[in-house]
Design an enzyme around this catalytic site. Structure first.
Site, mmCIF file in Angstrom:
data_model
loop_
_atom_site.group_PDB
_atom_site.id
_atom_site.type_symbol
_atom_site.label_atom_id
_atom_site.label_comp_id
_atom_site.label_asym_id
_atom_site.label_seq_id
_atom_site.Cartn_x
_atom_site.Cartn_y
_atom_site.Cartn_z
ATOM 1 N N GLU A 230 0.886 -1.169 0.000
ATOM 2 C CA GLU A 230 0.000 0.000 0.000
ATOM 3 C C GLU A 230 0.918 1.212 0.000
ATOM 4 O OE1 GLU A 230 -3.295 -0.033 -0.129
ATOM 5 O OE2 GLU A 230 -3.746 -2.132 0.269
ATOM 6 N N CYS A 264 -1.796 9.526 2.334
ATOM 7 C CA CYS A 264 -1.367 8.908 1.076
ATOM 8 C C CYS A 264 -2.270 9.332 -0.078
ATOM 9 C CB CYS A 264 -1.362 7.401 1.206
ATOM 10 S SG CYS A 264 -2.953 6.720 1.716
HETATM 11 P P1 NAD Z 1 8.091 4.708 5.126
HETATM 12 O O1 NAD Z 1 8.180 3.948 3.855
HETATM 13 O O2 NAD Z 1 9.205 5.609 5.464
HETATM 14 O O3 NAD Z 1 7.938 3.738 6.394
HETATM 15 C C1 NAD Z 1 6.895 2.796 6.564
HETATM 16 C C2 NAD Z 1 7.351 1.656 7.432
HETATM 17 O O4 NAD Z 1 8.450 1.030 6.819
HETATM 18 C C3 NAD Z 1 7.810 2.039 8.845
HETATM 19 O O5 NAD Z 1 7.249 1.168 9.786
HETATM 20 C C4 NAD Z 1 9.298 1.852 8.801
HETATM 21 O O6 NAD Z 1 9.822 1.403 10.041
HETATM 22 C C5 NAD Z 1 9.451 0.763 7.773
HETATM 23 N N1 NAD Z 1 10.750 0.718 7.104
HETATM 24 C C6 NAD Z 1 11.697 1.663 7.016
HETATM 25 N N2 NAD Z 1 12.774 1.202 6.343
HETATM 26 C C7 NAD Z 1 12.493 -0.062 5.997
HETATM 27 C C8 NAD Z 1 13.198 -1.089 5.283
HETATM 28 N N3 NAD Z 1 14.420 -0.896 4.779
HETATM 29 N N4 NAD Z 1 12.588 -2.283 5.108
HETATM 30 C C9 NAD Z 1 11.359 -2.494 5.595
HETATM 31 N N5 NAD Z 1 10.653 -1.568 6.261
HETATM 32 C C10 NAD Z 1 11.202 -0.383 6.465
HETATM 33 O O7 NAD Z 1 6.712 5.478 5.030
HETATM 34 P P2 NAD Z 1 6.195 6.597 6.002
HETATM 35 O O8 NAD Z 1 7.044 7.826 5.832
HETATM 36 O O9 NAD Z 1 6.007 6.043 7.349
HETATM 37 O O10 NAD Z 1 4.746 6.888 5.377
HETATM 38 C C11 NAD Z 1 4.559 7.789 4.348
HETATM 39 C C12 NAD Z 1 4.397 7.098 3.020
HETATM 40 O O11 NAD Z 1 3.457 6.067 3.144
HETATM 41 C C13 NAD Z 1 3.875 8.010 1.930
HETATM 42 O O12 NAD Z 1 4.554 7.732 0.723
HETATM 43 C C14 NAD Z 1 2.414 7.612 1.816
HETATM 44 O O13 NAD Z 1 1.833 7.872 0.584
HETATM 45 C C15 NAD Z 1 2.472 6.163 2.115
HETATM 46 N N6 NAD Z 1 1.198 5.700 2.644
HETATM 47 C C16 NAD Z 1 0.433 4.864 1.892
HETATM 48 C C17 NAD Z 1 -0.808 4.449 2.355
HETATM 49 C C18 NAD Z 1 -1.678 3.521 1.578
HETATM 50 O O14 NAD Z 1 -2.575 2.948 2.176
HETATM 51 N N7 NAD Z 1 -1.464 3.332 0.292
HETATM 52 C C19 NAD Z 1 -1.267 4.898 3.590
HETATM 53 C C20 NAD Z 1 -0.454 5.739 4.329
HETATM 54 C C21 NAD Z 1 0.788 6.128 3.859
#
Ligand code: NAD
Length: 488
Positions: A230, A264
Site C-alpha cells: 500500500e 497517502c
Molecule cells: P516509510 O516507507 O518511510 O515507512 C513505513 C514503514 O516502513 C515504517 O514502519 C518503517 O519502520 C518501515 N521501514 C523503514 N525502512 C524499511 C526497510 N528498509 N525495510 C522495511 N521496512 C522499512 O513510510 P512513512 O514515511 O512512514 O509513510 C509515508 C508514506 O506512506 C507516503 O509515501 C504515503 O503515501 C504512504 N502511505 C500509503 C498508504 C496507503 O494505504 N497506500 C497509507 C499511508 C501512507
C-alpha cells in the site's frame, strides 16, 4: 519488551531482535498448524478484542498520536484512526461468514454428470506480517489486522518509529489482549523494520512509501513471500469546466488540510482549465480559510510529524519559488510562522509550476498544492498517463461525458468523483494502488481474499475417467479419436 534508552531506539539491537522475531514467527506458525481448523468464532473473537481495545483505549491512543505529531486534533484522530477502524472491524464481523464460504465451481461436461466436483476454499495463509507507517498509525495497523484475523491468520506487527509513543502503546495493548502466538508487536527503527521484512512470513502487508516498498519487496522476494504493498504517489485532481469551483475548493481544502496533507490519498496537485484558474485557486483559498481562520494555536490543525519532514516541505516550496513559481500562502490570520517550533505550515499553493520543480517530481505529503492548467482536458489526461500510476484520482464536474473520458483514459488505484479521498472510507470497496502506488488491496471481500489462500479442490468420481476417455496408456485409436474430438 522495549528496546529503548531515553526515548531513542537503541542501536546495535537488530540481531537480538531478529532472533526474537524469528522465534515469534516459529511459535505463531506452530500454533497455527496445531490449531487448524480454527472455528469462525475464534476469528470473530479476535476482531472483537481488537475493537474493544480500540474503544477502551481510544483517548490514550489519541493522546499518544497528538504527542507524536507535536499536535494532532484528538477529534481528528478519533475519526480517522479509531472510529473508522472500529467500524471496519464491525464490517468484517458482519460479512466474514459469507466471505469464508467455499465457492462451488463448474467442472467440464460431462464430468459433473459422472459425479466430479470442484470448489474453492478460502483458507488462512498462516502468519502475516504488517509493516505500518506513521501518518495514521492506528488505522493502518489495526485496519489490515481486522482482515488478517477475519481470514483466520495470526499477525506480527512492526509499526513506525516516527510515532514512537503510539507504537509503544500499541505494543502494550496488543500484549495485554492477545497471546503472543495470536498477535505480537515489535517496535524499533529502520534496522528492525528491514529485518522484519526479511522474515519468511506467509504474507506481508506493507503500508508506506514507494521507495521503502521497493526494499520490502526485494526482501520478501528472498523467501518468495507474497506482498500487499500500500504505497503512495501523486494523486491528481481534475477540475472540469463544469465544476462548481467554490464547492470543489471546500472539498479539496478539507482533503488537503486534514492531517496537514500527510495522507497517502491527499490531493497532490490540481489540473484546472486555464480560464478558470483564478476561480479554482480562490475556491481552495476560501475553503481553507473558512475551516482554519488561524493555524498556530488551532488544535484542529496537525503539525508536520518531524523536523526533517518539515524542512523537506520548506525546501520544496523554496525550490519552486527559485524556479519561478508563484507562491500563495493561505494564512488568513496573518500569523508569523517563522518564530515557532510547532512545525505548523500553512497551505501553500504553487502556481506556474514546471516539471523540474521538486513539488512536481515527488509525492508532496504535506500542505503544498501545485496548480497546473490545461486548455483541453486531454492535456491533463496525457500528463497523468505519462507518469507513475497514482494511488488516487479525482474528478470534479457535472459533465458526465467528460467524467467518463477521464475515468476511461486514465489508470489509478481508486477514484472519488466530486470529492477527494472518500473512496477509501467505503469499507466495501477494495483499497490499493497500481504499479508504483502499490499492489494488491484490502477492504471489501478483496481484502479477505488477499489474506486467504484460494485453494482449489477437485474430487474425482469413482468411475475411471482417464480410461473411459481414452487418455490412459497404452495409447491407440481410441486416444486419437478422443484428441480429435477435443480439437473440434
Ligand atoms: P516509510 O516507507 O518511510 O515507512 C513505513 C514503514 O516502513 C515504517 O514502519 C518503517 O519502520 C518501515 N521501514 C523503514 N525502512 C524499511 C526497510 N528498509 N525495510 C522495511 N521496512 C522499512 O513510510 P512513512 O514515511 O512512514 O509513510 C509515508 C508514506 O506512506 C507516503 O509515501 C504515503 O503515501 C504512504 N502511505 C500509503 C498508504 C496507503 O494505504 N497506500 C497509507 C499511508 C501512507
Amino acid at each position: 519488551m522495549l528496546r529503548r534508552s531515553e526515548g531513542k531506539w537503541r542501536a546495535g539491537m537488530a540481531e537480538d531482535r531478529t532472533s526474537e522475531m524469528e522465534a515469534a514467527l516459529r511459535k505463531q506458525r506452530a500454533a497455527h498448524n496445531q490449531m487448524r481448523p480454527e472455528p469462525m468464532g475464534l476469528r470473530k473473537n479476535r476482531i472483537e478484542r481488537a475493537i474493544k481495545l480500540l474503544k477502551d483505549h481510544a483517548d490514550d491512543l489519541c493522546r499518544a498520536m497528538s504527542a507524536d505529531f507535536g499536535n494532532r486534533s484528538p477529534q481528528q484522530s478519533m475519526m480517522t484512526d479509531i472510529v473508522g477502524t472500529v467500524n471496519f472491524g464491525k464490517y468484517c464481523l458482519k460479512h466474514m461468514d459469507r466471505w469464508a464460504r467455499a465457492d462451488k465451481r463448474h467442472v467440464q461436461f460431462p464430468l459433473g454428470l459422472l459425479g466430479a466436483k470442484a470448489e474453492v476454499r478460502y483458507e488462512p495463509k498462516g502468519v502475516i506480517g504488517i509493516l505500518s507507517p506513521w501518518n495514521f498509525p492506528v488505522n493502518l495497523t489495526f485496519g489490515p489486522l481486522m482482515q488478517v484475523f477475519a481470514a483466520g491468520n495470526r499477525a506480527m506487527i512492526k509499526p513506525s518509529e516516527f510515532t514512537e509513543k503510539t507504537s509503544i502503546l500499541m505494543e502494550r495493548l496488543i500484549a495485554d489482549n492477545f497471546t503472543p502466538d495470536e498477535c505480537v508487536v515489535f517496535t524499533g527503527g529502520p534496522d528492525v523494520a528491514a529485518a522484519f521484512a526479511e522474515l519468511p512470513f506467509d504474507h506481508l502487508v506493507f503500508t508506506g512509501s514507494t521507495g521503502t516498498g521497493r526494499k520490502v519487496m526485494e526482501a520478501a522476494a528472498k523467501n518468495l513471500v507474497p506482498v500487499t504493498l500500500e504505497l503512495g504517489g501523486k494523486s491528481p485532481v481534475f477540475l472540469g469546466e463544469s465544476a462548481d469551483f467554490a464547492k470543489a475548493g471546500e472539498r479539496i481544502a478539507m482533503g488537503k488540510m486534514m492531517n496537514a496533507g500527510q495522507i497517502c490519498l491527499a490531493p497532490d496537485y490540481l489540473y484546472v482549465p486555464e480560464s478558470k484558474a483564478d476561480e479554482a485557486v480562490h475556491g481552495v483559498w476560501q475553503g481553507t480559510a473558512d475551516m482554519y481562520p488561524s493555524l498556530l494555536e488551532n488544535d484542529d490543525y496537525a503539525s508536520i510529524v518531524t523536523d526533517r519532514h518539515f524542512d523537506r516541505l520548506q525546501s520544496m516550496v523554496e525550490d519552486a519559488r527559485d524556479k519561478g513559481a508563484e507562491v500563495i500562502e493561505v494564512n488568513p490570520g496573518n500569523e508569523d510562522f517563522s518564530n515557532t517550533n510547532a512545525r505548523k505550515m500553512p497551505l501553500t499553493i504553487l502556481r506556474n509550476v514546471t516539471d523540474d520543480m521538486q513539488a512536481m517530481q515527488e509525492e508532496i505529503f504535506g500542505p503544498v498544492l501545485p496548480v497546473k492548467t490545461y486548455s483541453h482536458i486531454d492535456e491533463a489526461i496525457d500528463y497523468v498517463n505519462e507518469r507513475d500510476r497514482p494511488l488516487g484520482l479525482y474528478y470534479f464536474g457535472s459533465d458526465s461525458n467528460e467524467e467518463e473520458r477521464v475515468l476511461r483514459k486514465t489508470i489509478s488505484g481508486g477514484v472519488t468523483v466530486n470529492d477527494v479521498i472518500f473512496h477509501v472510507s467505503m469499507d466495501d470497496l477494495p483499497f490499493g494502488g497500481v504499479g508504483p502506488s502499490g499492489m494488491g488491496s484490502y477492504h471489501g471481500v478483496e481484502g479477505f481474499r488477499e489474506f486467504s489462500h484460494a485453494r482449489s479442490i477437485y474430487s474425482q468420481p469413482k468411475i475411471d475417467l482417464a480410461k473411459l476417455a481414452g487418455f490412459k496408456p497404452p495409447y491407440g485409436g481410441k486416444t486419437d479419436k478422443a484428441i480429435a474430438g477435443q480439437m473440434k
